[in-house]
Every structure is written in C-alpha cells, then in structure tokens.
Design a protein around this motif. Structure first.
Motif, PDB file in Angstrom:
ATOM      1  N   ARG A   1       0.806  -1.219   0.000  1.00  0.00           N
ATOM      2  CA  ARG A   1       0.000   0.000   0.000  1.00  0.00           C
ATOM      3  C   ARG A   1       0.847   1.281   0.000  1.00  0.00           C
ATOM      4  O   ARG A   1       0.281   2.382  -0.008  1.00  0.00           O
ATOM      5  CB  ARG A   1      -0.924   0.022   1.224  1.00  0.00           C
ATOM      6  N   LEU A   2       2.159   1.162   0.002  1.00  0.00           N
ATOM      7  CA  LEU A   2       3.001   2.354   0.136  1.00  0.00           C
ATOM      8  C   LEU A   2       2.676   3.409  -0.920  1.00  0.00           C
ATOM      9  O   LEU A   2       2.495   4.585  -0.611  1.00  0.00           O
ATOM     10  CB  LEU A   2       4.477   1.968   0.054  1.00  0.00           C
ATOM     11  N   THR A   3       2.649   3.015  -2.178  1.00  0.00           N
ATOM     12  CA  THR A   3       2.360   3.945  -3.261  1.00  0.00           C
ATOM     13  C   THR A   3       2.084   3.152  -4.524  1.00  0.00           C
ATOM     14  O   THR A   3       2.545   2.008  -4.670  1.00  0.00           O
ATOM     15  CB  THR A   3       3.531   4.919  -3.503  1.00  0.00           C
ATOM     16  N   HIS A   4       1.322   3.749  -5.458  1.00  0.00           N
ATOM     17  CA  HIS A   4       1.096   3.137  -6.761  1.00  0.00           C
ATOM     18  C   HIS A   4       2.036   3.721  -7.813  1.00  0.00           C
ATOM     19  O   HIS A   4       1.988   3.296  -8.973  1.00  0.00           O
ATOM     20  CB  HIS A   4      -0.360   3.332  -7.187  1.00  0.00           C
ATOM     21  N   ARG A   5       2.848   4.669  -7.423  1.00  0.00           N
ATOM     22  CA  ARG A   5       3.825   5.238  -8.355  1.00  0.00           C
ATOM     23  C   ARG A   5       4.987   4.257  -8.497  1.00  0.00           C
ATOM     24  O   ARG A   5       5.739   4.019  -7.548  1.00  0.00           O
ATOM     25  CB  ARG A   5       4.312   6.594  -7.830  1.00  0.00           C
ATOM     26  N   ARG A   6       5.137   3.685  -9.679  1.00  0.00           N
ATOM     27  CA  ARG A   6       6.031   2.542  -9.860  1.00  0.00           C
ATOM     28  C   ARG A   6       7.496   2.839  -9.540  1.00  0.00           C
ATOM     29  O   ARG A   6       8.168   2.041  -8.888  1.00  0.00           O
ATOM     30  CB  ARG A   6       5.919   1.995 -11.283  1.00  0.00           C
ATOM     31  N   ASP A   7       8.029   3.956 -10.035  1.00  0.00           N
ATOM     32  CA  ASP A   7       9.453   4.216  -9.793  1.00  0.00           C
ATOM     33  C   ASP A   7       9.733   4.403  -8.309  1.00  0.00           C
ATOM     34  O   ASP A   7      10.733   3.897  -7.776  1.00  0.00           O
ATOM     35  CB  ASP A   7       9.938   5.422 -10.603  1.00  0.00           C
ATOM     36  N   LEU A   8       8.822   5.094  -7.615  1.00  0.00           N
ATOM     37  CA  LEU A   8       8.988   5.312  -6.189  1.00  0.00           C
ATOM     38  C   LEU A   8       8.807   4.008  -5.424  1.00  0.00           C
ATOM     39  O   LEU A   8       9.585   3.703  -4.505  1.00  0.00           O
ATOM     40  CB  LEU A   8       7.987   6.360  -5.705  1.00  0.00           C
ATOM     41  N   TYR A   9       7.801   3.234  -5.796  1.00  0.00           N
ATOM     42  CA  TYR A   9       7.544   1.967  -5.112  1.00  0.00           C
ATOM     43  C   TYR A   9       8.747   1.035  -5.228  1.00  0.00           C
ATOM     44  O   TYR A   9       9.199   0.459  -4.228  1.00  0.00           O
ATOM     45  CB  TYR A   9       6.303   1.303  -5.708  1.00  0.00           C
ATOM     46  N   GLU A  10       9.280   0.900  -6.438  1.00  0.00           N
ATOM     47  CA  GLU A  10      10.421  -0.011  -6.615  1.00  0.00           C
ATOM     48  C   GLU A  10      11.631   0.482  -5.825  1.00  0.00           C
ATOM     49  O   GLU A  10      12.353  -0.324  -5.220  1.00  0.00           O
ATOM     50  CB  GLU A  10      10.777  -0.164  -8.090  1.00  0.00           C
ATOM     51  N   TYR A  11      11.836   1.793  -5.800  1.00  0.00           N
ATOM     52  CA  TYR A  11      12.971   2.308  -5.025  1.00  0.00           C
ATOM     53  C   TYR A  11      12.788   2.000  -3.541  1.00  0.00           C
ATOM     54  O   TYR A  11      13.737   1.564  -2.857  1.00  0.00           O
ATOM     55  CB  TYR A  11      13.144   3.817  -5.231  1.00  0.00           C
TER      56      TYR A  11
END
Length: 240
Positions: free
Chosen positions: A196-206
C-alpha cells in the motif's frame, strides 16, 4: 455513550466527553471530510484531533457490540502499543462509542495533534523524489517490522515527516487496522505490508529495494516479488 479518557487528561475530561456532540453540531475546525470526519479542537492549551468514524452497517453493529473492538477502541489501544514498542504516534487522549438500542453505532477517537507533513506530498507528488527521504521511509518500515508492527494502512499519507539536524523523524497515524507479532513478522507478511506504500512505480520499486537493503535481502528478487504483489493488489481493488 461509552467514554474512555486517558488518565493524563483527567482534568480536561469534561470537555473531551463533549467532543462527539460538538462534531455532530458541526463545531471544531474541519480538517477532513470523507468516509470519516476529522476536526481540530483547541482547549486548555491543547490541540486535539478528533476522528469520527463513519456510521457502521447492521453486520458491523453486531460485530463491534459483541465480537471485536471498534475502530475507535483499537486506535486508542494501538496508540499505546506503538509507543511501548518505540514507534511514534500521536498521544492518545480518549475514545467514545455511541450505542443505539444497545448496539454500537458510531465511534470517535481523540488524540493530540502531531507535527509533520504527510510524506506523500514530499515523495509522490514531486517529479524527482528525494532518495534520502525514501531511504528514511524504508528504514522506518524496517524498524516497525523489527518491533513486530504491521501498520494496517501503510501508505505514505500515514507517515508524518519532520526533518531535523539528525535526519528525518516520522510519526505514524491511522493505525487502527494494525497487527502485531512477537518479533519479526514472516518475510511474506512484510512484503505484503509494503503493497500500500504507493502506486507510483518508480517510487515503489525504489522503496522496496531500499527496504531489501535494510533486511539484507536480494534487491532484484525482492523488487520482482513486490511488483507482482502490487499488480495483484491493484487488480483485486479494480474488480471490487
């Protein structure tokens, strides 16, 4: 009306007990209106944040009356558990439960107002996010997991962030759906908790890769598994 006030606030108990009625009358400084209502009240030098949870359905009325604590009671209890385990959350003040015809109807949780900016504004809502702040979020999550805390709504809106000379400091809010374990949760529980942290992929993967570094896990494997979980989570939400 069932009212439980933390002993630290006995002197203000008469005023605090009136907050649900004041919310019903539309008093207080409205902070948020949605599924729940959040309002600010100032009294006796205190800044109080009151969260009135949405009115429950018939099934939940029975459940919260006979079988499980309400969201308001859990918020109150869990605030103490978080603090006992060394994780900052706003100081609890009270919780109230209104009943109608003997059944639970609506709950309210009151805490002191906490300082800080919702971290999603600093990370998700910018074009280039701070790796330093993202690493701090990952450390905070690993710290909570190390102390047996699985925040029930681990999204960046529920991290209140302050930056000081010693780095970033977080206060966790909206904790009433959390779960607790003795020692570390399982690796699977930890990965599921990140979704649930974020749906923004680049941020989530980081964030996931940074978390993996905190745990000594393989970054690529962890990111692959976490992205699969996020995809499954998003598809499930869409179908619902």
């Amino acid at each position: 009306m069932k009212i439980t006030v933390d002993p630290l606030f006995r002197q203000q108990a008469d005023y605090i007990s009136q907050i649900p009625s004041m919310l019903q009358r539309g008093e207080g400084e409205l902070v948020y209106e949605g599924r729940n209502r959040v309002a600010r009240f100032r009294y006796d030098g205190l800044s109080l944040m009151a969260k009135q949870f949405k009115r429950v359905n018939a099934v939940q009325q029975v459940a919260y009356t006979f079988f499980r604590p309400s969201k308001a009671e859990r918020a109150y209890r869990f605030a103490e558990t978080f603090r006992q385990r060394g994780i900052d959350t706003p100081q609890r003040v009270a919780y109230m439960e209104e009943r109608r015809m003997g059944l639970f109807s609506v709950g309210c949780f009151v805490s002191l107002e906490a300082e800080g900016t919702e971290t999603h504004l600093l990370l998700r809502e910018v074009q280039q996010f701070s790796h330093e702040l993202a690493d701090a979020v990952a450390r905070q999550v690993a710290l909570m997991h190390s102390r047996g805390i699985l925040h029930g709504d681990l999204n960046l809106s529920n991290f209140l962030c302050e930056q000081g000379p010693d780095g970033y400091r977080f206060t966790m809010i909206d904790i009433n759906r959390s779960h607790f374990t003795d020692g570390w949760p399982t690796d699977g529980q930890c990965l599921e908790n990140l979704v649930r942290l974020t749906h923004r992929r680049d941020l989530y993967e980081y964030l996931v890769r940074s978390y993996a570094r905190q745990r000594g896990w393989n970054e690529a494997d962890t990111a692959r598994q976490a992205l699969q979980l996020l995809h499954r989570f998003e598809n499930r939400r869409f179908r619902l």
